[in-house]
Design an enzyme around this catalytic site. Sequence first.
Site, PDB file in Angstrom:
ATOM      1  CG  ASN A 166      21.779  51.847  91.925  1.00 52.06           C
ATOM      2  OD1 ASN A 166      22.315  51.326  92.896  1.00 52.06           O
ATOM      3  ND2 ASN A 166      21.760  51.277  90.734  1.00 52.06           N
ATOM      4  CG  HIS A 203      20.002  46.872  93.812  1.00 52.84           C
ATOM      5  ND1 HIS A 203      20.715  47.731  94.614  1.00 52.84           N
ATOM      6  CD2 HIS A 203      20.284  47.239  92.537  1.00 52.84           C
ATOM      7  CE1 HIS A 203      21.412  48.559  93.857  1.00 52.84           C
ATOM      8  NE2 HIS A 203      21.153  48.284  92.594  1.00 52.84           N
ATOM      9  CB  CYS A 261      23.962  46.516  92.744  1.00 55.75           C
ATOM     10  SG  CYS A 261      24.192  47.969  91.731  1.00 55.75           S
TER      11      CYS A 261
HETATM   12  N1  ACO Z   1      16.348  62.462  81.130  1.00 58.97           N
HETATM   13  C1  ACO Z   1      15.601  62.508  80.026  1.00 58.97           C
HETATM   14  N2  ACO Z   1      15.675  61.570  79.059  1.00 58.97           N
HETATM   15  C2  ACO Z   1      16.547  60.554  79.234  1.00 58.97           C
HETATM   16  C3  ACO Z   1      17.359  60.447  80.397  1.00 58.97           C
HETATM   17  C4  ACO Z   1      17.234  61.462  81.354  1.00 58.97           C
HETATM   18  N3  ACO Z   1      17.953  61.468  82.499  1.00 58.97           N
HETATM   19  N4  ACO Z   1      18.105  59.330  80.285  1.00 58.97           N
HETATM   20  C5  ACO Z   1      17.788  58.748  79.126  1.00 58.97           C
HETATM   21  N5  ACO Z   1      16.838  59.485  78.492  1.00 58.97           N
HETATM   22  C6  ACO Z   1      16.200  59.224  77.195  1.00 58.97           C
HETATM   23  C7  ACO Z   1      17.007  58.332  76.301  1.00 58.97           C
HETATM   24  O1  ACO Z   1      17.973  59.080  75.603  1.00 58.97           O
HETATM   25  C8  ACO Z   1      15.941  57.762  75.406  1.00 58.97           C
HETATM   26  O2  ACO Z   1      15.651  58.718  74.419  1.00 58.97           O
HETATM   27  P1  ACO Z   1      15.317  58.255  72.905  1.00 58.97           P
HETATM   28  O3  ACO Z   1      14.072  57.438  73.027  1.00 58.97           O
HETATM   29  O4  ACO Z   1      15.124  59.572  72.203  1.00 58.97           O
HETATM   30  O5  ACO Z   1      16.496  57.480  72.461  1.00 58.97           O
HETATM   31  C9  ACO Z   1      14.720  57.650  76.312  1.00 58.97           C
HETATM   32  O6  ACO Z   1      14.996  58.516  77.428  1.00 58.97           O
HETATM   33  C10 ACO Z   1      14.456  56.248  76.814  1.00 58.97           C
HETATM   34  O7  ACO Z   1      15.684  55.704  77.279  1.00 58.97           O
HETATM   35  P2  ACO Z   1      15.746  54.257  77.918  1.00 58.97           P
HETATM   36  O8  ACO Z   1      17.172  53.967  78.286  1.00 58.97           O
HETATM   37  O9  ACO Z   1      15.039  53.301  77.009  1.00 58.97           O
HETATM   38  O10 ACO Z   1      14.873  54.477  79.246  1.00 58.97           O
HETATM   39  P3  ACO Z   1      14.368  53.420  80.255  1.00 58.97           P
HETATM   40  O11 ACO Z   1      12.931  53.506  80.390  1.00 58.97           O
HETATM   41  O12 ACO Z   1      14.976  52.065  80.023  1.00 58.97           O
HETATM   42  O13 ACO Z   1      14.990  53.978  81.621  1.00 58.97           O
HETATM   43  C11 ACO Z   1      16.858  53.477  83.074  1.00 58.97           C
HETATM   44  C12 ACO Z   1      16.403  54.099  81.761  1.00 58.97           C
HETATM   45  C13 ACO Z   1      16.231  54.268  84.176  1.00 58.97           C
HETATM   46  C14 ACO Z   1      18.370  53.538  83.160  1.00 58.97           C
HETATM   47  C15 ACO Z   1      16.380  51.998  83.153  1.00 58.97           C
HETATM   48  O14 ACO Z   1      16.688  51.350  81.955  1.00 58.97           O
HETATM   49  C16 ACO Z   1      16.990  51.226  84.292  1.00 58.97           C
HETATM   50  O15 ACO Z   1      16.689  51.444  85.452  1.00 58.97           O
HETATM   51  N6  ACO Z   1      17.833  50.210  84.002  1.00 58.97           N
HETATM   52  C17 ACO Z   1      18.341  49.250  84.989  1.00 58.97           C
HETATM   53  C18 ACO Z   1      19.324  49.834  85.968  1.00 58.97           C
HETATM   54  C19 ACO Z   1      19.834  48.734  86.881  1.00 58.97           C
HETATM   55  O16 ACO Z   1      19.076  47.984  87.454  1.00 58.97           O
HETATM   56  N7  ACO Z   1      21.140  48.588  87.000  1.00 58.97           N
HETATM   57  C20 ACO Z   1      21.689  47.492  87.755  1.00 58.97           C
HETATM   58  C21 ACO Z   1      22.280  47.909  89.011  1.00 58.97           C
HETATM   59  S1  ACO Z   1      23.476  49.193  88.851  1.00 58.97           S
HETATM   60  C22 ACO Z   1      25.045  48.572  89.360  1.00 58.97           C
HETATM   61  O17 ACO Z   1      25.291  47.406  89.420  1.00 58.97           O
HETATM   62  C23 ACO Z   1      26.120  49.560  89.651  1.00 58.97           C
END
Ligand code: ACO
Length: 329
Positions: free
Chosen positions: A284, A254, A113
């Site tokens: 993203n 980003h 990214c």
């Molecule tokens: N729908 C429903 N539930 C989901 C989904 C979905 N699409 N995805 C995950 N869950 C569930 C998980 O299984 C978990 O369930 P559990 O509690 O029963 O285990 C729960 O939701 C919480 O999961 P988390 O991963 O803790 O959710 P979080 O609030 O962290 O959100 C997300 C996830 C959106 C991916 C977030 O962590 C995020 O944005 N991370 C950073 C992404 C980023 O900045 N990446 C860098 C750039 S990307 C690149 O370089 C290519």
Amino acid sequence: MYASLKSIGAYVPEKKLTNLDFEKMVDTTDAWIQQRTGIKERYIAGEDETTSDLATKAAALAIERSGLELSDIDGIICATITPDFFCMPSTACVVADKLGIKYVTAFDISAACSGFVYAMSMAKAFIESGMKKNVLIIGAEKMSSIVDYSDRATCVLFGDGAGAAVISATEDKKKAILDVKTSADGEYQDFLITAGGGSKNPCSQHVLNEKMQYLKMKGNETFKLAVNTLTKDVFEILDDNKLTSNDIDWFVPHQANYRIINAVAKKLKMDEDKVVLTVAGYGNTSAASIPMAINKWYEEGKLKDGELMLLDTFGGGLTWGSALVHFNA
Ligand code: ACO
């Protein structure tokens, strides 16, 4: 002599996937996706549409808006983690051919990214050293080619698209790219990874069986690191240039997650009206995210000539970067 952002362009593929479409594909809901990420929809390239196709359309628009001739472009840097071809030729070379630009320095960079900001730092160095006159930088991704559409934790997050800019010389500091900072920490390489297909795990039946050709992300860990790193990064670049958030016209982070953007903007005490937000419509798009966001603000008439943008990015590697950029259109 300073480097300046002379023009911007972007391209978004036609097919749209909404959160409701994902409800039919995996165990998710529109409410979960919007609440956790701010994403409502994203665009997906056609099966026959490649990263270079997206990149070429964005680049052609950026060159047209720069008022330059194709023959004026003496460098092409394409930031992508979804190149047309695994090893060679580079996507930049394919784009050069599609645009009809010959005898040009052309290469890809891989900084996930952060790729567009990394490309900008190189273009700035090329221009300010006098080695190049007009460098085309591109962030282009067909993320749908490395996304596992059965993995709800990642598939809802990403979209396809491309953005491009022409970086040229100026003598006016008020129109210049003031500063670009890039950094990385390989300790966290497994936070975002496509484990299969490279020299560590060459393409094989095992790679396919284990779905190692797809992107995997430790979302929660990445989230925390992203907020801290993005915040530290912007404070550093502002301090180094003796500026504060009040001096910034547009904060262009980003576009991975609305909650990350919001947290960073709050720590920066950045006026909400100055935060460029496109994540709801595009998801993203990795290296394309920042130039697509700049282009959208430009096309909507919000971004004006001479305004100062603060770019801030974070991605796989882990990599990150920030930039202070006047818009010089
Ligand atoms: N729908 C429903 N539930 C989901 C989904 C979905 N699409 N995805 C995950 N869950 C569930 C998980 O299984 C978990 O369930 P559990 O509690 O029963 O285990 C729960 O939701 C919480 O999961 P988390 O991963 O803790 O959710 P979080 O609030 O962290 O959100 C997300 C996830 C959106 C991916 C977030 O962590 C995020 O944005 N991370 C950073 C992404 C980023 O900045 N990446 C860098 C750039 S990307 C690149 O370089 C290519």
